[in-house]
Design an enzyme around this catalytic site. Structure first.
Site, PDB file in Angstrom:
ATOM      1  N   ASP A 378       0.641  -1.293  -0.087  1.00  0.00           N
ATOM      2  CA  ASP A 378       0.031   0.033  -0.110  1.00  0.00           C
ATOM      3  C   ASP A 378       0.666   1.273   0.023  1.00  0.00           C
ATOM      4  O   ASP A 378       1.443   1.386   1.075  1.00  0.00           O
ATOM      5  CB  ASP A 378      -0.939   0.029   1.155  1.00  0.00           C
ATOM      6  CG  ASP A 378      -0.339  -0.358   2.513  1.00  0.00           C
ATOM      7  OD1 ASP A 378       0.624  -1.190   2.417  1.00  0.00           O
ATOM      8  OD2 ASP A 378      -0.888  -0.063   3.520  1.00  0.00           O
ATOM      9  N   GLU A 571      12.430   0.643   7.180  1.00  0.00           N
ATOM     10  CA  GLU A 571      11.697  -0.357   6.809  1.00  0.00           C
ATOM     11  C   GLU A 571      12.023  -0.347   5.297  1.00  0.00           C
ATOM     12  O   GLU A 571      11.384  -1.312   4.449  1.00  0.00           O
ATOM     13  CB  GLU A 571      10.230   0.187   6.791  1.00  0.00           C
ATOM     14  CG  GLU A 571       9.744   1.349   6.462  1.00  0.00           C
ATOM     15  CD  GLU A 571       8.257   1.943   6.395  1.00  0.00           C
ATOM     16  OE1 GLU A 571       7.530   0.813   6.709  1.00  0.00           O
ATOM     17  OE2 GLU A 571       7.752   3.022   6.339  1.00  0.00           O
TER      18      GLU A 571
END
Length: 675
Positions: A378, A571
Site C-alpha cells: 500500500d 523499513e
C-alpha cells in the site's frame, strides 16, 4: 541496563555525536501545521486545492450508514464506535489533531471509560457540524477521555537472548560479524508484551490481545503485523532466539483460533483485512531450525483453519477460454469487505477519494484501497489502471501472482506436515490439491511469450507484464517444477532485462518512477529483495544461485552503509542512491526499527556466512574495524554448492579468527555484562 547499552550504540564510536539523519534536511517538521491543504497535497498530489473548512466538511460526510465497517459490534463490540466509525473519529481527522492519523486510533480509552459513554459525552458536547468543532476543543476532549498511544505495552525481556551465539560467531567476515551483532542487539529494543489490563478490560483498547511477547516492526507500528513476522521469525532463528520465535507463532495461533484468520495487524481496525498468508511458512521455518514435531502437530489444524478463510472469503472463479473448451479455475485475491476509509489513514483516504462524486464510487475506491493494504503493497502502480494515479486503483479486479504462489507454498507445507504426522490420507489429499493447483496456477499466470508469471486482470482478461518482484514469488514458493531449470532462468532474464537488477543498492519494487508511492521505484523493501534472492538460491541452477549471492551482497551493503550513517535499520531504502539515502513516498515518513529488515539481513548473513566479504570503505558506525582487503580468489574459490544450503543450516567456519573479529565479539560482550 540494556537501554543504556543502546544509548552507546546510537552514538558514533568515533565522534561521540549522534549520526546524521539520512532522510536529509527536508523531512516534514512535526511541529508544522499539518491541517493545511498544502501538506495534504504534498502527500496526495492528485488533490485539488481545498480550504480547511472544506476539508473538514468533506471528512464529516456520511461514510458509515449502509457501509461495511472495518470493525463492528460483532467483531469489536466495545470499541467499534470509537475506532472504526463515528463523529469523534471524523472530528479528530478533520482538525488534523496529530501528524499521523494512526495516532488517535492507537490511543486507549482511560480507565472506567467505555466506547458508548465516550460517544454519549461527545454528542452532548458537540451537537454542531464537524466543520464547526475547533482543534482546541477536540484536543481537550481527547486528553480527557484517552491515554497516550503505546501505553498498553511493556518493554519485555527476551528469555533466550544472549550476547554471543554460536551461529553469529561463525560469520567469516569481521565487518559482517559486527553488523550482525548490532542487529542481534536490536531485538532487545523491539520486544513488547501486553499489559494485564489489555486482557482484563479489552474494550478500552484498539489493541488485540495476545498472550505472549512479540517483536514489533518499530516506529509508528506499535503492534504485531502479519507478513512482517515471517522475516522477523527468520531473523530470530538466525539469532538463535527459538523460544521467542515460538511465542510469535503461538500468538498467531491464538489469533486464528479467535478470529478464524490473522488480521493485517494487531488492532481492531484491521479486522476486515488480512495480509499475505505466511503463518504456515513460519511454522515450517521454525520446524527446520528446531525439529519441534509437537508444535507442528499442534499447528496443523490451525493452519487448516486459516486456509479455509482464504478459500471461502478470498477466492474467485476465473474462466479460461481455449479453442477446445472453456475451463473455470479458482484462484485467490486480496478483497476486503470494508468499504469505508481506513481508520488509521482516515483523513488520507477521504482526501484521496475527493475526486469521486458519488457514494458508490467512493465506496469502491475505499474497498480497493483496503484490499491493496491487505496485500502489504500500500500503495503501488501495480494496482492502478493507468500505472500512475491512486484514483485509478482497481485491486479487486486483480488476481495477484504472489498471493497464489504463497498459498501454493501453504499447500506444499501442509502435505509435508501430514507426511510428518504419519497421516497418509491427509498427505495424499494435500498432495493432490497441490498438484492440481500448480497446473491451474500455470494456466492463469504464466505468459509463454513473456516467459514468466504475471498478475491477471479480471476486467481486461489480460496480464500486467511490467516488472514487479511479485513476479518471482513462484520461485520463492516453488510453485513450479524445480527440475524445469530453464523456467527459472527465463524468469531471471525477464527481470534483468527490465533493468531491475541494475540498481546499485538492491532491487526496486517497480520500474514506475513518477507515482510517489512507497511500493514503487526507487524504493527497495527487505521482504521483496529477500524473496527474489531466496527464489534464485532455491533453484537447482548454479548460475542462478551465484546471482542470488551477488544480489544478497548488494542488499546487505545498502543496509550496512545506511546503518553506518544513521545507527538504525529502516523499513525501506532508496536503491538508486543507497549509501545513506532513505526511501520516500507514501502516507508517512520512513520508519526506523525495523523488524523485517533486521530479520531478512540476519538470515542472508547466516545463509552466506562463509562467503560474504566486505571490501567497501571503513564503516565507522559499526563496532570493530573491517578486515584487510582479501584477494578475489578467496571468494571465487568458494563452492557454489554453499549457496544452496538451507538458511537454517549452521555453516562451519574457520577455527581461527582475526584480532578485529575477536575485538568485535569481546567489545559487545563487555558492553552487555558491564551495563
Amino acid at each position: 541496563m540494556r537501554e543504556f547499552l543502546f544509548l552507546l550504540f546510537i552514538v558514533s564510536p568515533v565522534s561521540g555525536k549522534p549520526q546524521k539523519d539520512p532522510r536529509g534536511p527536508n523531512i516534514i517538521d512535526e511541529t508544522a501545521d499539518f491541517g493545511t491543504p498544502e501538506h495534504d497535497n504534498r502527500v496526495h498530489t492528485e488533490l485539488t486545492e481545498l480550504t480547511g473548512p472544506e476539508i473538514a466538511r468533506l471528512i464529516g460526510s456520511d461514510y458509515f450508514n449502509g457501509s461495511v465497517l472495518p470493525c463492528d459490534n460483532e467483531t469489536a463490540p466495545g470499541q467499534w464506535m470509537v475506532y472504526c466509525s463515528g463523529r469523534l473519529l471524523q472530528a479528530v481527522m478533520a482538525v488534523k489533531l496529530y501528524p499521523d492519523s494512526k495516532t488517535f486510533v492507537d490511543q486507549p480509552m482511560k480507565v472506567n471509560r467505555t466506547g458508548e459513554s465516550i460517544m454519549e459525552h461527545f454528542e452532548k458536547r458537540f451537537p454542531k457540524p464537524i466543520e464547526e468543532i475547533s482543534k482546541k476543543e477536540v484536543a481537550e476532549f481527547v486528553d480527557e477521555f484517552f491515554d497516550k498511544e503505546g501505553n498498553e505495552l511493556d518493554v519485555c525481556e527476551l528469555p533466550d537472548w544472549k550476547p554471543i551465539t554460536e551461529k553469529l560467531a561463525q560469520i567469516k567476515d569481521d565487518t559482517y560479524l559486527a553488523f550482525a551483532q548490532r542487529l542481534h542487539f536490536i531485538w532487545i529494543q523491539l520486544c513488547r508484551q501486553m499489559k494485564p489490563e489489555v486482557k482484563e478490560d479489552p474494550s478500552r483498547f484498539s489493541l488485540i490481545y495476545v498472550p505472549y511477547q512479540f517483536i514489533l516492526p518499530g516506529g509508528r507500528f506499535r503492534e504485531f503485523y502479519y507478513w512482517d513476522a515471517y522475516w522477523i521469525v527468520k531473523g530470530l532463528i538466525a539469532s538463535e532466539l527459538y523460544s521467542t520465535a515460538r511465542m510469535m507463532i503461538l500468538n498467531f495461533a491464538h489469533i486464528i483460533e479467535t478470529y478464524g484468520f490473522i488480521p493485517n495487524g494487531g488492532r481492531v481496525y484491521y479486522l476486515r483485512r488480512s495480509q499475505p498468508p505466511f503463518f504456515a511458512p513460519m511454522v515450517y521455518e521454525y520446524y527446520l531450525a528446531t525439529q519441534d514435531t509437537q508444535l507442528v502437530m499442534d499447528m496443523i489444524p490451525v493452519i487448516e483453519k486459516e486456509y479455509i478463510f482464504w478459500s471461502q472469503r478470498r477466492s474467485v472463479n476465473i474462466t479460461l477460454e481455449t479453442q477446445e473448451f472453456n475451463e473455470t479455475v479458482r484462484m485467490f485475491q486480496y478483497h476486503t469487505e470494508a468499504d469505508t476509509p481506513r481508520p488509521e489513514s482516515f483523513r488520507e483516504d477521504v482526501l484521496s477519494a475527493e475526486p469521486f462524486t458519488t457514494k458508490s464510487k467512493k465506496r469502491s475506491f475505499f474497498k480497493d484501497i483496503g484490499s491493496a493494504a491487505e496485500s502489504g503493497w500500500d500503495f503501488s502502480s501495480r494496482w492502478f489502471k493507468d500505472h500512475k494515479n491512486l484514483t485509478t486503483i482497481e485491486t479487486t479486479n486483480i488476481v495477484p501472482v504472489d498471493l497464489n504462489a504463497f498459498l501454493c507454498y501453504n499447500m506444499n507445507i501442509m502435505q509435508f506436515f501430514y507426511q510428518l504426522a504419519g497421516n497418509p490420507l491427509k498427505h495424499m489429499e494435500w498432495s493432490s490439491r497441490l498438484a492440481n493447483f500448480r497446473q491451474d496456477f500455470t494456466k492463469v499466470f504464466y505468459v509463454p511469450v513473456r516467459k514468466g508469471w504475471y498478475d491477471y486482470n479480471l476486467r481486461t482478461g489480460s496480464h500486467n507484464t511490467d516488472f514487479f518482484p511479485s513476479n518471482a514469488a513462484p520461485l520463492f514458493a516453488q510453485c513450479y517444477d524445480p527440475l524445469n531449470s530453464q523456467l527459472a532462468v527465463d524468469v531471471y532474464n525477464q527481470m534483468e532485462n527490465s533493468g531491475a537488477f541494475s540498481m546499485s543498492g538492491g532491487i526496486p519494487t517497480s520500474m514506475h518512477k513518477e507515482t510517489n508511492q512507497q511500493w514503487d521505484y526507487p524504493n527497495g523493501w527487505s521482504p521483496l529483495n529477500h524473496m527474489i534472492i531466496e527464489g534464485l538460491r532455491k533453484s537447482l541452477n548454479p548460475t542462478l544461485q551465484q546471482k542470488a549471492f551477488v544480489l544478497a551482497q548488494k542488499w546487505l551493503e545498502t543496509n550496512m552503509q545506511t546503518f553506518n550513517v544513521s545507527n538504525a535499520m529502516w523499513e525501506k531504502y532508496n536503491v538508486q542512491e543507497p549509501q545513506g539515502k532513505l526511501a520516500t513516498g507514501g502516507e508517512y515518513e520512513v520508519q526506523a526499527g525495523f523488524g523485517w529488515t533486521n530479520g531478512a539481513a540476519l538470515d542472508l548473513i547466516m545463509t552466506y556466512s562463509d562467503r560474504l566479504e566486505y571490501k567497501g570503505p571503513l564503516l565507522e558506525g559499526l563496532v570493530g574495524t573491517p578486515p584487510p582487503h582479501k584477494s578475489s580468489s578467496s571468494s571465487s574459490s568458494s563452492s557454489s554448492s554453499s549457496t544452496s544450503e538451507s538458511s537454517s543450516t549452521v555453516i562451519p567456519s574457520s577455527t581461527t579468527g582475526s584480532s578485529s573479529k575477536l575485538l568485535a565479539i569481546i567489545t559487545v560482550t563487555i558492553f552487555y555484562f558491564l551495563f
